[in-house]
Design a protein around this motif. Structure first.
Motif, PDB file in Angstrom:
ATOM      1  N   GLY A 150       0.727  -0.992  -0.219  1.00  0.00           N
ATOM      2  CA  GLY A 150      -0.100   0.159  -0.079  1.00  0.00           C
ATOM      3  C   GLY A 150       1.355   1.266  -0.105  1.00  0.00           C
ATOM      4  N   TYR A 151       2.359   1.353  -0.264  1.00  0.00           N
ATOM      5  CA  TYR A 151       3.157   2.624  -0.225  1.00  0.00           C
ATOM      6  C   TYR A 151       3.347   2.843  -1.725  1.00  0.00           C
ATOM      7  CZ  TYR A 151       5.033   0.808   3.711  1.00  0.00           C
ATOM      8  OH  TYR A 151       5.255  -0.131   5.429  1.00  0.00           O
ATOM      9  N   PHE A 152       3.019   4.177  -1.761  1.00  0.00           N
ATOM     10  CA  PHE A 152       2.718   5.126  -2.694  1.00  0.00           C
ATOM     11  C   PHE A 152       3.953   5.919  -2.871  1.00  0.00           C
ATOM     12  CE2 PHE A 152      -0.153   7.124  -0.174  1.00  0.00           C
ATOM     13  CZ  PHE A 152       0.720   8.332  -0.929  1.00  0.00           C
ATOM     14  N   TYR A 153       4.698   6.781  -4.059  1.00  0.00           N
ATOM     15  CA  TYR A 153       5.834   7.615  -3.919  1.00  0.00           C
ATOM     16  C   TYR A 153       6.079   8.895  -4.515  1.00  0.00           C
ATOM     17  CZ  TYR A 153       7.692   3.499  -1.221  1.00  0.00           C
ATOM     18  OH  TYR A 153       7.730   2.492  -0.872  1.00  0.00           O
ATOM     19  N   SER A 154       4.863   8.567  -5.548  1.00  0.00           N
ATOM     20  CA  SER A 154       4.347   9.555  -6.150  1.00  0.00           C
ATOM     21  C   SER A 154       3.007  10.633  -6.566  1.00  0.00           C
ATOM     22  CB  SER A 154       5.666   9.765  -7.894  1.00  0.00           C
ATOM     23  OG  SER A 154       4.765   8.767  -8.115  1.00  0.00           O
ATOM     24  N   TYR A 155       3.050  12.039  -7.076  1.00  0.00           N
ATOM     25  CA  TYR A 155       1.994  12.573  -7.496  1.00  0.00           C
ATOM     26  C   TYR A 155       2.146  12.625  -9.255  1.00  0.00           C
ATOM     27  CZ  TYR A 155      -0.215  13.067  -3.131  1.00  0.00           C
ATOM     28  OH  TYR A 155      -0.666  12.618  -1.531  1.00  0.00           O
ATOM     29  N   TYR A 156       1.361  12.596 -10.039  1.00  0.00           N
ATOM     30  CA  TYR A 156       1.554  13.170 -11.699  1.00  0.00           C
ATOM     31  C   TYR A 156      -0.002  13.172 -11.890  1.00  0.00           C
ATOM     32  CZ  TYR A 156      -2.862   9.596 -12.244  1.00  0.00           C
ATOM     33  OH  TYR A 156      -3.670   8.965 -12.375  1.00  0.00           O
ATOM     34  N   LYS A 157       0.641  14.911 -12.857  1.00  0.00           N
ATOM     35  CA  LYS A 157      -0.407  15.704 -13.684  1.00  0.00           C
ATOM     36  C   LYS A 157      -0.524  14.901 -15.049  1.00  0.00           C
ATOM     37  CE  LYS A 157      -0.437  20.171 -13.372  1.00  0.00           C
ATOM     38  NZ  LYS A 157      -0.769  21.438 -12.764  1.00  0.00           N
ATOM     39  N   TYR A 158      -1.224  14.745 -15.934  1.00  0.00           N
ATOM     40  CA  TYR A 158      -1.704  14.331 -17.003  1.00  0.00           C
ATOM     41  C   TYR A 158      -1.992  15.499 -18.002  1.00  0.00           C
ATOM     42  CZ  TYR A 158      -2.404  11.421 -21.555  1.00  0.00           C
ATOM     43  OH  TYR A 158      -2.245  10.878 -22.600  1.00  0.00           O
ATOM     44  N   PHE A 159      -1.295  15.473 -19.768  1.00  0.00           N
ATOM     45  CA  PHE A 159      -1.910  16.149 -20.449  1.00  0.00           C
ATOM     46  C   PHE A 159      -1.658  15.694 -21.685  1.00  0.00           C
ATOM     47  CE2 PHE A 159       0.656  19.308 -17.002  1.00  0.00           C
ATOM     48  CZ  PHE A 159      -0.348  20.448 -17.210  1.00  0.00           C
ATOM     49  N   ASP A 160      -3.258  15.295 -22.531  1.00  0.00           N
ATOM     50  CA  ASP A 160      -3.641  14.023 -22.540  1.00  0.00           C
ATOM     51  C   ASP A 160      -2.563  14.766 -24.603  1.00  0.00           C
ATOM     52  OD1 ASP A 160      -5.278  16.530 -23.343  1.00  0.00           O
ATOM     53  OD2 ASP A 160      -6.970  14.546 -22.835  1.00  0.00           O
ATOM     54  N   SER A 161      -2.976  15.686 -24.510  1.00  0.00           N
ATOM     55  CA  SER A 161      -2.692  16.483 -25.364  1.00  0.00           C
ATOM     56  C   SER A 161      -1.607  16.360 -26.161  1.00  0.00           C
ATOM     57  CB  SER A 161      -3.286  17.886 -25.610  1.00  0.00           C
ATOM     58  OG  SER A 161      -2.387  19.330 -25.082  1.00  0.00           O
ATOM     59  N   LEU A 162      -1.138  16.434 -24.891  1.00  0.00           N
ATOM     60  CA  LEU A 162       0.942  16.282 -25.630  1.00  0.00           C
ATOM     61  C   LEU A 162       1.131  14.570 -24.922  1.00  0.00           C
ATOM     62  CD1 LEU A 162       2.459  19.183 -23.949  1.00  0.00           C
ATOM     63  CD2 LEU A 162       2.125  19.036 -25.505  1.00  0.00           C
ATOM     64  N   ASN A 163       0.240  13.262 -24.096  1.00  0.00           N
ATOM     65  CA  ASN A 163       1.077  12.759 -23.285  1.00  0.00           C
ATOM     66  C   ASN A 163       2.341  12.787 -22.959  1.00  0.00           C
ATOM     67  OD1 ASN A 163       0.651   9.784 -23.263  1.00  0.00           O
ATOM     68  ND2 ASN A 163       2.094   9.493 -25.045  1.00  0.00           N
ATOM     69  N   ILE A 164       2.086  14.005 -21.948  1.00  0.00           N
ATOM     70  CA  ILE A 164       2.854  14.084 -21.237  1.00  0.00           C
ATOM     71  C   ILE A 164       2.729  13.854 -19.909  1.00  0.00           C
ATOM     72  CG2 ILE A 164       5.287  15.783 -20.081  1.00  0.00           C
ATOM     73  CD1 ILE A 164       5.623  16.779 -23.118  1.00  0.00           C
ATOM     74  N   TYR A 165       3.723  13.094 -18.342  1.00  0.00           N
ATOM     75  CA  TYR A 165       2.559  13.318 -17.494  1.00  0.00           C
ATOM     76  C   TYR A 165       3.694  13.913 -16.955  1.00  0.00           C
ATOM     77  CZ  TYR A 165      -0.060   9.375 -18.178  1.00  0.00           C
ATOM     78  OH  TYR A 165      -1.078   7.771 -18.462  1.00  0.00           O
ATOM     79  N   ILE A 166       3.768  15.158 -15.785  1.00  0.00           N
ATOM     80  CA  ILE A 166       4.396  15.926 -14.725  1.00  0.00           C
ATOM     81  C   ILE A 166       3.962  15.125 -13.729  1.00  0.00           C
ATOM     82  CG2 ILE A 166       4.927  17.238 -13.294  1.00  0.00           C
ATOM     83  CD1 ILE A 166       3.401  19.737 -15.016  1.00  0.00           C
ATOM     84  N   ASN A 167       6.024  13.754 -12.653  1.00  0.00           N
ATOM     85  CA  ASN A 167       5.361  13.842 -12.042  1.00  0.00           C
ATOM     86  C   ASN A 167       6.605  13.801 -10.924  1.00  0.00           C
ATOM     87  OD1 ASN A 167       4.843  10.680 -13.533  1.00  0.00           O
ATOM     88  ND2 ASN A 167       6.364  11.823 -14.916  1.00  0.00           N
ATOM     89  N   ILE A 168       5.900  14.191  -9.672  1.00  0.00           N
ATOM     90  CA  ILE A 168       6.765  15.152  -8.867  1.00  0.00           C
ATOM     91  C   ILE A 168       6.942  13.610  -7.768  1.00  0.00           C
ATOM     92  CG2 ILE A 168       6.756  16.052  -6.998  1.00  0.00           C
ATOM     93  CD1 ILE A 168       5.221  18.359  -8.668  1.00  0.00           C
TER      94      ILE A 168
END
Length: 237
Positions: A150-168
């Motif tokens: 149940g551990y997680f290590y990041s958050y993301y925001k997706y830009f579908d027009s670019l198919n790019i994720y911002i990962n923090i």
């Protein structure tokens, strides 16, 4: 906002038809600053649209004329000089314009400081997990998938027009969530969620997307208690 980050361009005739002449969107575009580009994508002017259908610059009334074979894009500080950015900030304040979103606060990082597409100049900044979560949720980020236990290590925001994720990325939390000490790690951009080994080179990204992602990373850091030289000793695992 996504169109701004993707640096989407409209032909002048399309921008007029689908945005300026739209019964609802025409009102919204008045609360943004736009860029007029020539056919080669070079900046000609920055401007606002008013309720009468005129286009004016930040020089308090100077009019802009739009022509076919030109392009329009949403303005951003990453695409303008510092002087133009400051002038627009002053203009919006004087005229009390409530913009749809902030176009002129985010700045580009010095990409020469980083390797392999990984921005980590706020590594070791300490906060609690709920503060980090709340800041990123307000900025439109989602929690990454949890791993075993149940551990997680990041958050993301997706830009579908670019198919790019911002990962923090950060030191991690667990489900169900408890408020624990955490440390901010890094920021990177990828075509696949959460895969740091395939981080996109920073100089290959749209400038606006890079600036906005870095501003999000800094927003988390600014909500922290600052850098802790003993951060490794403050984590619960």
């Amino acid at each position: 906002y996504q169109a701004m980050c993707a640096e989407r361009r409209w032909r002048v005739e399309d921008w007029r038809e689908y945005l300026q002449h739209h019964p609802l969107v025409s009102r919204l575009i008045q609360d943004l600053v736009w860029l007029q580009l020539d056919k080669n994508g070079q900046l000609i002017n920055s401007f606002r649209s008013n309720e009468k259908g005129y286009f004016t610059t930040n020089e308090y009334g100077a009019e802009v004329l739009l022509y076919e074979n030109q392009f329009i894009t949403v303005a951003h500080s990453a695409l303008l000089s510092s002087d133009d950015t400051a002038q627009w900030q002053a203009y919006l304040k004087v005229y009390k314009v409530n913009t749809l979103f902030d176009q002129f606060s985010a700045s580009l990082p010095d990409i020469g400081k980083f390797k392999d597409g990984i921005i980590d100049d706020r590594l070791g900044w300490l906060m609690d997990s709920f503060t980090l979560r709340d800041v990123l949720k307000k900025l439109g980020y989602e929690r990454d998938n949890s791993e075993d236990g149940g551990y997680f290590y990041s958050y993301y925001k997706y830009f579908d027009s670019l198919n790019i994720y911002i990962n923090i990325e950060f030191s991690g939390s667990m489900l169900p969530e408890e408020n624990i000490p955490v440390v901010l790690y890094n920021l990177y951009f990828s075509n696949k969620k959460g895969i740091k080994d395939s981080a996109i080179a920073l100089d290959k990204l749209p400038k606006v997307l890079l600036a906005e992602g870095y501003a999000n990373y800094m927003a988390v850091a600014n909500a922290s208690s600052g850098f802790d030289p003993n951060w490794k000793d403050k984590l619960i695992w």
